[in-house]
Write a protein that holds these residues in place. Sequence first.
Motif, PDB file in Angstrom:
ATOM      1  N   ALA A   1       0.826  -1.201   0.000  1.00 58.29           N
ATOM      2  CA  ALA A   1       0.000   0.000   0.000  1.00 58.29           C
ATOM      3  C   ALA A   1       0.863   1.253   0.000  1.00 58.29           C
TER       4      ALA A   1
ATOM      5  N   ARG B   1      -7.984  -2.384  -2.104  1.00 56.38           N
ATOM      6  CA  ARG B   1      -8.348  -2.376  -3.530  1.00 56.38           C
ATOM      7  C   ARG B   1      -9.183  -3.593  -3.840  1.00 56.38           C
TER       8      ARG B   1
ATOM      9  N   SER C   1      -2.651  -0.109  -4.233  1.00 56.67           N
ATOM     10  CA  SER C   1      -3.387   0.052  -2.980  1.00 56.67           C
ATOM     11  C   SER C   1      -3.027   1.396  -2.385  1.00 56.67           C
TER      12      SER C   1
END
Length: 166
Positions: free
Chosen positions: A123, A164, A157
């Motif tokens: 992320a 996601r 992400s």
Amino acid sequence: MGLLGDPLAVDPLLRTLLGADGEPDTDVVEALVRIRDPRAVGPLLELQKEKAFPPGSVLPAALVALGDLTYRDALQEAMRGTEEDTRRSALWSLARLEPHVVDRVLFSSDLDALAPGIDPAEAIEEGALAAHAAAVRLPVDEVRRRFAELAARYPLSLSWTGPRSS
């Protein structure tokens, strides 16, 4: 001429597509993508079919960037795969062809628009946006917006948007 996006460069670039080692010259392929001339698709597709370069290579990415979707699913699968190196190389193969240097900087691990690229499985944290903004000399809100646009096209992400979807 290729760097300037001059369509007159397409034919000379296609003649020099292969380097002395028989592999596609990355600079030539990138120039063809930047020109965005559909005449490049056929020769690139023929070479890809002949040599079967893996999804993280510049040729499948160039074809996708030029609008040929033959290898899009393979690249998407590689970006979502279990091997970090495969994910990074698949994402970077496309990211390096982004027309805006700002986006290439955002995709690069070192914020320099060069490989290695980020791992799409990790992320992007909101706390890192200030460093990204400083690297591209844009406000944090603009960097956040650009990441949101990129996440619509790539399996990224973003910590500030939640998980996601696959």
